[in-house]
Design a protein around this motif. Structure first.
Motif, PDB file in Angstrom:
ATOM      1  N   MET A 189      37.536  79.004  22.533  1.00  0.00           N
ATOM      2  CA  MET A 189      37.218  78.075  21.440  1.00  0.00           C
ATOM      3  C   MET A 189      37.548  76.654  21.895  1.00  0.00           C
ATOM      4  O   MET A 189      38.654  76.405  22.369  1.00  0.00           O
ATOM      5  CB  MET A 189      38.042  78.436  20.204  1.00  0.00           C
ATOM      6  N   PRO A 190      36.633  75.735  21.779  1.00  0.00           N
ATOM      7  CA  PRO A 190      36.918  74.366  22.197  1.00  0.00           C
ATOM      8  C   PRO A 190      37.891  73.686  21.233  1.00  0.00           C
ATOM      9  O   PRO A 190      38.035  74.094  20.079  1.00  0.00           O
ATOM     10  CB  PRO A 190      35.545  73.698  22.136  1.00  0.00           C
ATOM     11  N   SER A 191      38.536  72.650  21.700  1.00  0.00           N
ATOM     12  CA  SER A 191      39.447  71.890  20.845  1.00  0.00           C
ATOM     13  C   SER A 191      38.673  71.157  19.763  1.00  0.00           C
ATOM     14  O   SER A 191      37.464  70.944  19.869  1.00  0.00           O
ATOM     15  CB  SER A 191      40.222  70.878  21.686  1.00  0.00           C
ATOM     16  N   GLU A 192      39.388  70.772  18.713  1.00  0.00           N
ATOM     17  CA  GLU A 192      38.758  69.997  17.648  1.00  0.00           C
ATOM     18  C   GLU A 192      38.247  68.667  18.188  1.00  0.00           C
ATOM     19  O   GLU A 192      37.206  68.172  17.746  1.00  0.00           O
ATOM     20  CB  GLU A 192      39.749  69.762  16.503  1.00  0.00           C
ATOM     21  N   GLU A 193      38.974  68.100  19.155  1.00  0.00           N
ATOM     22  CA  GLU A 193      38.542  66.831  19.748  1.00  0.00           C
ATOM     23  C   GLU A 193      37.219  66.994  20.486  1.00  0.00           C
ATOM     24  O   GLU A 193      36.327  66.145  20.374  1.00  0.00           O
ATOM     25  CB  GLU A 193      39.613  66.301  20.706  1.00  0.00           C
ATOM     26  N   LEU A 194      37.071  68.109  21.220  1.00  0.00           N
ATOM     27  CA  LEU A 194      35.815  68.331  21.938  1.00  0.00           C
ATOM     28  C   LEU A 194      34.678  68.573  20.958  1.00  0.00           C
ATOM     29  O   LEU A 194      33.573  68.026  21.129  1.00  0.00           O
ATOM     30  CB  LEU A 194      35.962  69.522  22.893  1.00  0.00           C
ATOM     31  N   LYS A 195      34.916  69.371  19.919  1.00  0.00           N
ATOM     32  CA  LYS A 195      33.859  69.612  18.929  1.00  0.00           C
ATOM     33  C   LYS A 195      33.429  68.302  18.274  1.00  0.00           C
ATOM     34  O   LYS A 195      32.226  68.075  18.062  1.00  0.00           O
ATOM     35  CB  LYS A 195      34.325  70.617  17.877  1.00  0.00           C
ATOM     36  N   ALA A 196      34.374  67.442  17.956  1.00  0.00           N
ATOM     37  CA  ALA A 196      34.032  66.152  17.342  1.00  0.00           C
ATOM     38  C   ALA A 196      33.219  65.297  18.301  1.00  0.00           C
ATOM     39  O   ALA A 196      32.259  64.619  17.892  1.00  0.00           O
ATOM     40  CB  ALA A 196      35.313  65.417  16.923  1.00  0.00           C
ATOM     41  N   GLU A 197      33.581  65.322  19.583  1.00  0.00           N
ATOM     42  CA  GLU A 197      32.818  64.550  20.571  1.00  0.00           C
ATOM     43  C   GLU A 197      31.393  65.072  20.686  1.00  0.00           C
ATOM     44  O   GLU A 197      30.428  64.293  20.686  1.00  0.00           O
ATOM     45  CB  GLU A 197      33.509  64.627  21.939  1.00  0.00           C
ATOM     46  N   LEU A 198      31.249  66.392  20.771  1.00  0.00           N
ATOM     47  CA  LEU A 198      29.916  66.980  20.902  1.00  0.00           C
ATOM     48  C   LEU A 198      29.070  66.691  19.666  1.00  0.00           C
ATOM     49  O   LEU A 198      27.871  66.387  19.776  1.00  0.00           O
ATOM     50  CB  LEU A 198      30.041  68.489  21.126  1.00  0.00           C
ATOM     51  N   LEU A 199      29.671  66.777  18.484  1.00  0.00           N
ATOM     52  CA  LEU A 199      28.927  66.479  17.257  1.00  0.00           C
ATOM     53  C   LEU A 199      28.458  65.031  17.253  1.00  0.00           C
ATOM     54  O   LEU A 199      27.295  64.747  16.925  1.00  0.00           O
ATOM     55  CB  LEU A 199      29.797  66.749  16.028  1.00  0.00           C
ATOM     56  N   GLY A 200      29.332  64.114  17.615  1.00  0.00           N
ATOM     57  CA  GLY A 200      28.950  62.707  17.627  1.00  0.00           C
ATOM     58  C   GLY A 200      27.800  62.437  18.583  1.00  0.00           C
ATOM     59  O   GLY A 200      26.854  61.700  18.247  1.00  0.00           O
ATOM     60  N   LEU A 201      27.841  63.029  19.758  1.00  0.00           N
ATOM     61  CA  LEU A 201      26.767  62.833  20.734  1.00  0.00           C
ATOM     62  C   LEU A 201      25.461  63.464  20.245  1.00  0.00           C
ATOM     63  O   LEU A 201      24.387  62.873  20.385  1.00  0.00           O
ATOM     64  CB  LEU A 201      27.173  63.422  22.079  1.00  0.00           C
ATOM     65  N   ALA A 202      25.557  64.667  19.668  1.00  0.00           N
ATOM     66  CA  ALA A 202      24.352  65.332  19.173  1.00  0.00           C
ATOM     67  C   ALA A 202      23.702  64.528  18.052  1.00  0.00           C
ATOM     68  O   ALA A 202      22.473  64.366  18.008  1.00  0.00           O
ATOM     69  CB  ALA A 202      24.688  66.744  18.692  1.00  0.00           C
ATOM     70  N   ARG A 203      24.511  64.018  17.154  1.00  0.00           N
ATOM     71  CA  ARG A 203      23.954  63.241  16.040  1.00  0.00           C
ATOM     72  C   ARG A 203      23.289  61.964  16.539  1.00  0.00           C
ATOM     73  O   ARG A 203      22.201  61.592  16.073  1.00  0.00           O
ATOM     74  CB  ARG A 203      25.055  62.926  15.021  1.00  0.00           C
TER      75      ARG A 203
END
Length: 267
Positions: free
Chosen positions: A1-15
């Motif tokens: 499971m990725p860290s919350e920080e990584l998930k937030a980074e990926l979401l920001g880039l995807a958006r």
């Protein structure tokens, strides 16, 4: 499971990538838009704008995370070394876009070690962007999404889609003919990503389709699931190209055996 920080980074880039590609597609559509190529059949088309949008997305993601893998509908395919892979449909609903119909979207998902953890679907002509993070719910802007309460099957509005190969389309029409009499009605919008988000929003009670590719399915399936929908394929299987179903849990339980009996999973 990725860290919350990584998930937030990926979401920001995807958006941001989806926003940029959506703006390009909305504002840059030429008046004389034409087919640039065909894929599985003469009616399975690619336009110059599909290619331009994928180039924009892949360039943006590579600039920010060059170590990631990437799978894109228009040919991008790289392994990466980070455990993250982006799954990109730069223009889901190409035929709608070609004809000037509004139901098309940009779909971007991020997988971590094979599991989808972020999904973004941007539908510019709806003025809507949907997103989900694994374990964090599904959202339309700042509004948390929830699928509809389960309706009796005869009151359920069901979305579906049809493939581009003649034999598959003929069989899918036979399946639809068996489903139509037992549901409220069927809708065919032309964008799997939007159909899945419509399940998440409660605009459809359920959706099914055979023949989806990973880029058609990845982001929208996570969004539907995080909105409380049940997703899957044939009994005991995950949603896949063989069969993808997303629906309010009670509707899922009612329609999956009907689709299995109708042979919705084969051509």
């Amino acid at each position: 499971m990725p860290s919350e920080e990584l998930k937030a980074e990926l979401l920001g880039l995807a958006r941001e990538a989806a926003r940029r590609a959506g703006a390009l597609l909305r504002d840059g559509r030429p008046a004389d838009l034409a087919v640039a190529a065909t894929k599985t059949s003469p009616i399975d088309v690619v336009t110059e704008m599909d290619i331009a949008a994928e180039k924009l997305i892949t360039g943006f993601l590579a600039e920010h995370r060059p170590q990631d893998g990437l799978l894109g509908e228009e040919g991008s395919d790289s392994e990466g070394t980070s455990g993250v892979r982006w799954v990109v449909d730069p223009l889901d609903g190409t035929v709608n876009y070609l004809y000037g119909l509004p139901s098309w979207a940009v779909s971007i998902a991020a997988e971590y070690r094979g599991e989808t953890v972020v999904g973004v679907v941007c539908a510019p002509l709806r003025g809507e962007t949907y997103h989900a993070v694994l374990g964090g719910g599904a959202w339309l802007g700042d509004v948390r999404l929830a699928c509809r309460p389960a309706a009796p099957l005869d009151q359920a509005l069901i979305g579906t889609g049809f493939g581009y190969l003649q034999e598959r389309r003929a069989h899918q029409a036979e399946v639809a003919a068996r489903i139509i009499p037992v549901v409220r009605d069927i809708r065919r919008g032309g964008s799997a990503a939007i159909d899945l988000c419509d399940v998440a929003c409660g605009r459809l009670d359920g959706y099914y389709e055979r023949g989806l590719n990973p880029w058609d399915l990845a982001a929208g399936e996570l969004i539907a699931r995080e909105a409380g929908a049940r997703t899957g394929g044939r009994p005991g299987a995950a949603a896949s190209g063989e069969l993808a179903i997303a629906a309010s849990p009670g509707v899922f339980e009612a329609i999956q055996p009907l689709l299995e009996a109708a042979g919705a999973w084969h051509d």
